[in-house]
Design a protein around this motif. Sequence first.
Motif, PDB file in Angstrom:
ATOM      1  N   UNK A  52       0.829  -1.210   0.000  1.00  0.00           N
ATOM      2  CA  UNK A  52       0.000   0.000   0.000  1.00  0.00           C
ATOM      3  C   UNK A  52       0.862   1.258   0.000  1.00  0.00           C
ATOM      4  N   UNK A  53       2.103   1.129  -0.410  1.00  0.00           N
ATOM      5  CA  UNK A  53       3.001   2.288  -0.449  1.00  0.00           C
ATOM      6  C   UNK A  53       2.402   3.381  -1.325  1.00  0.00           C
ATOM      7  N   UNK A  54       2.491   4.602  -0.878  1.00  0.00           N
ATOM      8  CA  UNK A  54       1.834   5.706  -1.604  1.00  0.00           C
ATOM      9  C   UNK A  54       2.485   5.987  -2.949  1.00  0.00           C
ATOM     10  N   UNK A  55       3.714   5.497  -3.170  1.00  0.00           N
ATOM     11  CA  UNK A  55       4.373   5.691  -4.471  1.00  0.00           C
ATOM     12  C   UNK A  55       4.077   4.552  -5.441  1.00  0.00           C
ATOM     13  N   UNK A  96       2.107   5.944  -9.772  1.00  0.00           N
ATOM     14  CA  UNK A  96       0.717   6.266  -9.463  1.00  0.00           C
ATOM     15  C   UNK A  96       0.039   7.088 -10.563  1.00  0.00           C
ATOM     16  N   UNK A  97       0.829   7.739 -11.423  1.00  0.00           N
ATOM     17  CA  UNK A  97       0.242   8.490 -12.530  1.00  0.00           C
ATOM     18  C   UNK A  97      -0.340   7.556 -13.590  1.00  0.00           C
ATOM     19  N   UNK A  98       0.165   6.329 -13.634  1.00  0.00           N
ATOM     20  CA  UNK A  98      -0.237   5.401 -14.687  1.00  0.00           C
ATOM     21  C   UNK A  98      -1.029   4.199 -14.170  1.00  0.00           C
ATOM     22  N   UNK A  99      -0.879   3.893 -12.882  1.00  0.00           N
ATOM     23  CA  UNK A  99      -1.492   2.686 -12.330  1.00  0.00           C
ATOM     24  C   UNK A  99      -2.325   3.045 -11.107  1.00  0.00           C
ATOM     25  N   UNK A 100      -3.576   2.623 -11.123  1.00  0.00           N
ATOM     26  CA  UNK A 100      -4.441   2.849  -9.971  1.00  0.00           C
ATOM     27  C   UNK A 100      -5.141   1.533  -9.645  1.00  0.00           C
ATOM     28  N   UNK A 101      -4.333   0.543  -9.249  1.00  0.00           N
ATOM     29  CA  UNK A 101      -4.862  -0.790  -8.978  1.00  0.00           C
ATOM     30  C   UNK A 101      -4.970  -1.012  -7.476  1.00  0.00           C
ATOM     31  N   UNK A 102      -6.018  -1.706  -7.070  1.00  0.00           N
ATOM     32  CA  UNK A 102      -6.198  -2.058  -5.671  1.00  0.00           C
ATOM     33  C   UNK A 102      -5.193  -3.135  -5.273  1.00  0.00           C
ATOM     34  N   UNK A 103      -4.532  -2.979  -4.132  1.00  0.00           N
ATOM     35  CA  UNK A 103      -3.620  -4.036  -3.672  1.00  0.00           C
ATOM     36  C   UNK A 103      -4.358  -5.360  -3.499  1.00  0.00           C
ATOM     37  N   UNK A 104      -3.650  -6.449  -3.747  1.00  0.00           N
ATOM     38  CA  UNK A 104      -4.229  -7.774  -3.566  1.00  0.00           C
ATOM     39  C   UNK A 104      -4.512  -8.018  -2.088  1.00  0.00           C
TER      40      UNK A 104
END
Length: 540
Positions: free
Chosen positions: A97-100, A232-240
């Motif tokens: 869940x790292x913010x980067x 984060x600019x390109x990927x907005x996926x929920x962590x598993x």
Amino acid sequence: MENVAEKPVGKRLSKKQIWIFALGQLGWSILGGIVNTWLVTFYLPTQGDIEVGAISYIKPGLVIAGFLTILGLITAISRLFDAVTDPLIASLSDRSKNRRGRRIPFMQYSAIPFAVTTVLLFCAPIEEISGWNVAWISVFVILFYLFMTMYCTPYNALISEFGKTQEDRMAISTAISLTFFAGTLLAYTPFLFAGFLRGAVGFAWSYRIVFIVLAVIALVMMLLPTFLLKEKEFVDAEPSKSNMFKSLASTFKNKDFRVFVGSDIMYWIGLTLFQTGLPFFVKVSMQLPELMVMVLMGVMTVLSAAVYPFVTKLVKKFGKKKLVIIGFFGLAIAYVVAGLTNLPGIAAIPAIGYVLGFAICLIAAFPMALLGIIPQSIVADVAEAEAVVTGENREGMFFAARTFSMKLGQSIAMLAFTSLAIIGTVNADKTSNDITANPLGLGIVAIVAIVFCVLGAVILFFYREKKIMKLIAKDSDADFMAALEKESKFDKLANDEEVTADEVKEMEEREETAEETVDEVEEEPQEETIVETNEEDKGE
């Protein structure tokens, strides 16, 4: 099945950003190339190397059961370690869940130790045969592959996440395949430069200095994407939400992925036999100068790179599966030519050796381009399709399995080569590293490689490309889908589109597993991942 995602979601990489991303592959392939190319040469020197200053750090020869070197045993043990660390790192990355982002922090923190351990692996402390050297090499081989996994697994997962469309995915796969070949070629440069340094610094340090320079270049290349691309600019996926064991089990429940992994192991065995065997085919079978190894590798890389721009167009016309199968058979044909170099009388006529050498490069260039680009894209497709079915984003676990198949295939190939290449050698002293490869043994190596290539093609035959593509197709993928619309006898035999009752049940079970995992996570606090312990980067 209907396609679920009709339009690409999120910002797409520009062409410049794709090449920035590909620099990471250039970096890690340099480090991987150093170890794959030089570990055996450095620690198992021949008598000729010893005469010019090489040091024997470990007991030489096939001293374990008569067919395995100490170095081979160390490598085999490290695969057992990988069987734990590869899925562990993948799970930590998928759950982060790292913010980067879930991938970039792992890559950034592992790059420096990855480069450092590569160099230290060649710095055994005792300049004679010693058990301490065996311990040193064992520790740093394991650390090398650990940090390789920490960088490569998250890096490869980004192929799926950055590749919003099939066009993007193929462009990324093409770029990283080019930089992979470039990095592998750079790893061969000690053939050229170590000799110039040997008189001033000795045998061992002539190589170590070149390794240090290459490791610094690799480190810079690996770090550039981590600073220049904002995940984060390109990927907005929920962590598993799945733990390592559930995630790994769910990944291998996917029938199409199991088919791909089986084929992929065959690919890495065949490719490594080619890369490992080429110097021996050149020097032993063709009786050509050692410099021709570098020349032929360079020619093949250039020819393969020239084909790269056409691979995406071919995928649009024929699809991915058919082209990979063609690649397997093409590589098998290159091995047929390599096997011909061992026929009696070939070595006596240098001109024939040169002709066959360049013929191998010419034939292998196109298959290497297909096999270098397309498989990465297939993994990304399967991972995305799994996310559509289960709602879980586990790209890291899928690519971790591919990383493990690569390392497993390479290890099997190295063990097979050292055992097969000496067949036919008269009065071989198995306590010596001068167990000379014999033309008969090299011919057997070529036959075995052909078998693995054909097996890879046969296994991939059962991969259902249409089913996967229909799950993930977007509006912009129309050209790629058009190649799959015409049903052929090839597709009917492979049962490409049909989904059986068992498979429907399997997909429902995977969906239920994902839902159960979410319920468990709501009841229990999430574990923090390694990279989240850094306060500066911890999620808000």
